[in-house]
Design a protein around this motif. Structure first.
Motif, PDB file in Angstrom:
ATOM      1  N   ILE A   1       0.862  -1.182   0.000  1.00 23.22           N
ATOM      2  CA  ILE A   1       0.000   0.000   0.000  1.00 23.22           C
ATOM      3  C   ILE A   1       0.898   1.231   0.000  1.00 23.22           C
ATOM      4  O   ILE A   1       1.564   1.537   1.000  1.00 23.22           O
ATOM      5  CB  ILE A   1      -0.929   0.021   1.228  1.00 23.22           C
TER       6      ILE A   1
ATOM      7  N   THR B   1       0.515  -7.472  -5.152  1.00 19.79           N
ATOM      8  CA  THR B   1      -0.586  -6.577  -5.501  1.00 19.79           C
ATOM      9  C   THR B   1      -0.302  -5.220  -4.878  1.00 19.79           C
ATOM     10  O   THR B   1       0.107  -5.137  -3.713  1.00 19.79           O
ATOM     11  CB  THR B   1      -1.924  -7.115  -4.974  1.00 19.79           C
TER      12      THR B   1
ATOM     13  N   HIS C   1      -1.333  -0.881  -4.377  1.00 22.76           N
ATOM     14  CA  HIS C   1      -2.326   0.195  -4.414  1.00 22.76           C
ATOM     15  C   HIS C   1      -1.644   1.479  -3.991  1.00 22.76           C
ATOM     16  O   HIS C   1      -0.750   1.484  -3.140  1.00 22.76           O
ATOM     17  CB  HIS C   1      -3.500  -0.084  -3.474  1.00 22.76           C
ATOM     18  N   ASP C   2      -2.086   2.587  -4.566  1.00 22.43           N
ATOM     19  CA  ASP C   2      -1.643   3.905  -4.142  1.00 22.43           C
ATOM     20  C   ASP C   2      -2.850   4.834  -4.154  1.00 22.43           C
ATOM     21  O   ASP C   2      -3.754   4.698  -4.993  1.00 22.43           O
ATOM     22  CB  ASP C   2      -0.548   4.442  -5.083  1.00 22.43           C
TER      23      ASP C   2
ATOM     24  N   ARG D   1      -1.058   5.123  -9.643  1.00 26.95           N
ATOM     25  CA  ARG D   1      -1.601   3.817 -10.039  1.00 26.95           C
ATOM     26  C   ARG D   1      -1.485   3.605 -11.541  1.00 26.95           C
ATOM     27  O   ARG D   1      -1.148   2.507 -12.002  1.00 26.95           O
ATOM     28  CB  ARG D   1      -3.062   3.681  -9.593  1.00 26.95           C
TER      29      ARG D   1
ATOM     30  N   VAL E   1      -2.520  -3.912  -9.899  1.00 22.23           N
ATOM     31  CA  VAL E   1      -2.649  -2.635  -9.187  1.00 22.23           C
ATOM     32  C   VAL E   1      -4.141  -2.362  -9.038  1.00 22.23           C
ATOM     33  O   VAL E   1      -4.872  -2.300 -10.036  1.00 22.23           O
ATOM     34  CB  VAL E   1      -1.968  -1.483  -9.957  1.00 22.23           C
ATOM     35  N   THR E   2      -4.599  -2.208  -7.800  1.00 24.32           N
ATOM     36  CA  THR E   2      -6.024  -2.071  -7.540  1.00 24.32           C
ATOM     37  C   THR E   2      -6.431  -0.620  -7.316  1.00 24.32           C
ATOM     38  O   THR E   2      -5.614   0.220  -6.939  1.00 24.32           O
ATOM     39  CB  THR E   2      -6.423  -2.888  -6.301  1.00 24.32           C
ATOM     40  N   ASP E   3      -7.705  -0.355  -7.511  1.00 27.23           N
ATOM     41  CA  ASP E   3      -8.225   0.999  -7.323  1.00 27.23           C
ATOM     42  C   ASP E   3      -8.523   1.316  -5.860  1.00 27.23           C
ATOM     43  O   ASP E   3      -8.654   2.485  -5.499  1.00 27.23           O
ATOM     44  CB  ASP E   3      -9.500   1.196  -8.155  1.00 27.23           C
ATOM     45  N   THR E   4      -8.666   0.277  -5.033  1.00 29.07           N
ATOM     46  CA  THR E   4      -8.948   0.492  -3.609  1.00 29.07           C
ATOM     47  C   THR E   4      -7.962  -0.299  -2.762  1.00 29.07           C
ATOM     48  O   THR E   4      -7.477  -1.360  -3.181  1.00 29.07           O
ATOM     49  CB  THR E   4     -10.376   0.045  -3.240  1.00 29.07           C
ATOM     50  N   PRO E   5      -7.644   0.188  -1.545  1.00 31.40           N
ATOM     51  CA  PRO E   5      -6.728  -0.560  -0.678  1.00 31.40           C
ATOM     52  C   PRO E   5      -7.298  -1.900  -0.240  1.00 31.40           C
ATOM     53  O   PRO E   5      -6.568  -2.886  -0.106  1.00 31.40           O
ATOM     54  CB  PRO E   5      -6.513   0.387   0.506  1.00 31.40           C
TER      55      PRO E   5
ATOM     56  N   ALA F   1      -6.651  -4.647  -2.645  1.00 29.77           N
ATOM     57  CA  ALA F   1      -5.238  -5.064  -2.694  1.00 29.77           C
ATOM     58  C   ALA F   1      -4.916  -6.119  -1.648  1.00 29.77           C
ATOM     59  O   ALA F   1      -4.059  -6.971  -1.863  1.00 29.77           O
ATOM     60  CB  ALA F   1      -4.332  -3.844  -2.511  1.00 29.77           C
TER      61      ALA F   1
END
Length: 302
Positions: A10, A33, A35-36, A42, A54-58, A61
Motif C-alpha cells: 500500500i 498486488t 495500491h496507491d 496507479r 494494481v487495484t483501485d482500492t486498498p 489489494a
C-alpha cells in the motif's frame, strides 16, 4: 519454503516500488498486488508493470494477502490501516516501512485490534520519490529493523525477518522506543540540519548574488541531496518522533555551543580531537559496509 506467497503493498513511492522490484527479483513466484492513493501513481505503476496487479482500492489489494506492507507517510499509517481493516484476511501479517516506530505501532494497533502487527524499518532510501524511482537492489546490504510488540508471536516475527533477509537486508530486532532514539541521531537529526543549512543558504542568495549556489562545494552539495527528500514524509517523521528528535537536537545544540567556544578561543586541540574522532567514525561506517570509500563520495568526473 517462501515466508509469504501473496504480498500487498500500500503506497507505491520509492520504498513501495523498490519492494515490488526486489520481490520480483528475489522471490519471483510471490504474487504482488499494489495500491496507491494517487490515481496518477496507479496509472504509472500499471503501465510499467510494477506489480502483478494494481487495484483501485486498498481493500481490494489486501483481500487475499498473507503479508501487507504499508508504505505511506508516517502520518497516514493509521488511516491506511483503517481502510484495509474490513478486507484484511484473519491470518495476514501487517507491517510497514516507516522510520519512527512507537507512534506507528500505536496507530496500527488502534486501527487493527487483534491483528498480527509487526512493524519494520528498512534503513535505506534516496532523495528521489515516485513509482519510477525504485530499484531492486535498494535494500541489499542495508539494515532492516524489526520492532515487534512485546507480546508478539515469534513465528510471524521470524517470517518477516526471513522475508527481508531474502531481499538482501541485514535484519535486527529492536524495541520501538529504542529504535526511535537511535534513528533520531542517525537519520532524523541529519535531515533536520540539512534542511536548515540549505534554507539558510537560500536566505543568503540575495546577499551573495547567487554565489552560494554557483560555488557549492562538496559538503553543501551533500546537504542539498538530503534536503531534497520528500517533504510530506519528513514533516510526518519529525512530528511523530518529536520527543526523541527534540532530545537529540538539544544535545546537538550543546555540542555546537562547545565547538563555537573552541573556535572563539582558538582552542585548536579541541577542534583537532573532535575532527580526529569523527573521522574514525566515518571509517567505521565504511568498514561496516554502509558506504564505500570511493574518491569524492563516488561522484564521477569527466
Amino acid at each position: 519454503m517462501l515466508p509469504f506467497s501473496r504480498v500487498a503493498i500500500i503506497g507505491l513511492g520509492l520504498i513501495g516500488s523498490s519492494l515490488a522490484r526486489a520481490i520480483e527479483a528475489q522471490m519471483p513466484s510471490v504474487r504482488v498486488t499494489g495500491h496507491d492513493a494517487s490515481a496518477e501513481v496507479r496509472e504509472i505503476a500499471g503501465r510499467i508493470k510494477l506489480c502483478d496487479d494494481v487495484t483501485d482500492t486498498p481493500g481490494a489489494a489486501v483481500i487475499d494477502a498473507d503479508l501487507v506492507i504499508l508504505c505511506v507517510p508516517v502520518g497516514a499509517m493509521g488511516t491506511a490501516a483503517a481502510e484495509i481493516a474490513a478486507d484484511l484476511p484473519a491470518g495476514a501479517v501487517v507491517s510497514d516501512v516507516g522510520s519512527c516506530k512507537a507512534e506507528i505501532l500505536a496507530a496500527l494497533e488502534q486501527a487493527l485490534p487483534g491483528r498480527t502487527i509487526i512493524p519494520a524499518h528498512p534503513v535505506a532510501g534516496t532523495e528521489n520519490s515516485g513509482p519510477e524511482a525504485g530499484f531492486a537492489s535498494l535494500f541489499k546490504g542495508r539494515w532492516c529493523i524489526i520492532t515487534p510488540p512485546a507480546a508478539a508471536d515469534p513465528l510471524p516475527v521470524e517470517r518477516l525477518s526471513e522475508f527481508w533477509r531474502r531481499l538482501g537486508a541485514n535484519v535486527e530486532t529492536m524495541d520501538a522506543g529504542h529504535h526511535d532514539l537511535v534513528l533520531a541521531v542517525t537519520s532524523h537529526l541529519p535531515h533536520l540540519i540539512a534542511y536548515t543549512i540549505v534554507g539558510t543558504a537560500s536566505d543568503l542568495e540575495d546577499v551573495t548574488r547567487s554565489e552560494v549556489i554557483k560555488y557549492s562545494a562538496g559538503g553543501f552539495r551533500d546537504f542539498t541531496r538530503i534536503a531534497a527528500s520528500d517533504p510530506t514524509m519528513w514533516r510526518d517523521v519529525f512530528l511523530a518522533n518529536k520527543e526523541a528528535v527534540l532530545e537529540m537536537l538539544q544535545r546537538f545544540s550543546e555540542d555546537l555551543s562547545a565547538l563555537q567556544r573552541a573556535i572563539r578561543w582558538n582552542d585548536g586541540d579541541a577542534l583537532f580531537n573532535l575532527f580526529t574522532r569523527t573521522r574514525a567514525i566515518r571509517r567505521s561506517i565504511i568498514e561496516e559496509g554502509q558506504d564505500d570509500a570511493a574518491p569524492d563520495f563516488g561522484r564521477t568526473h569527466e
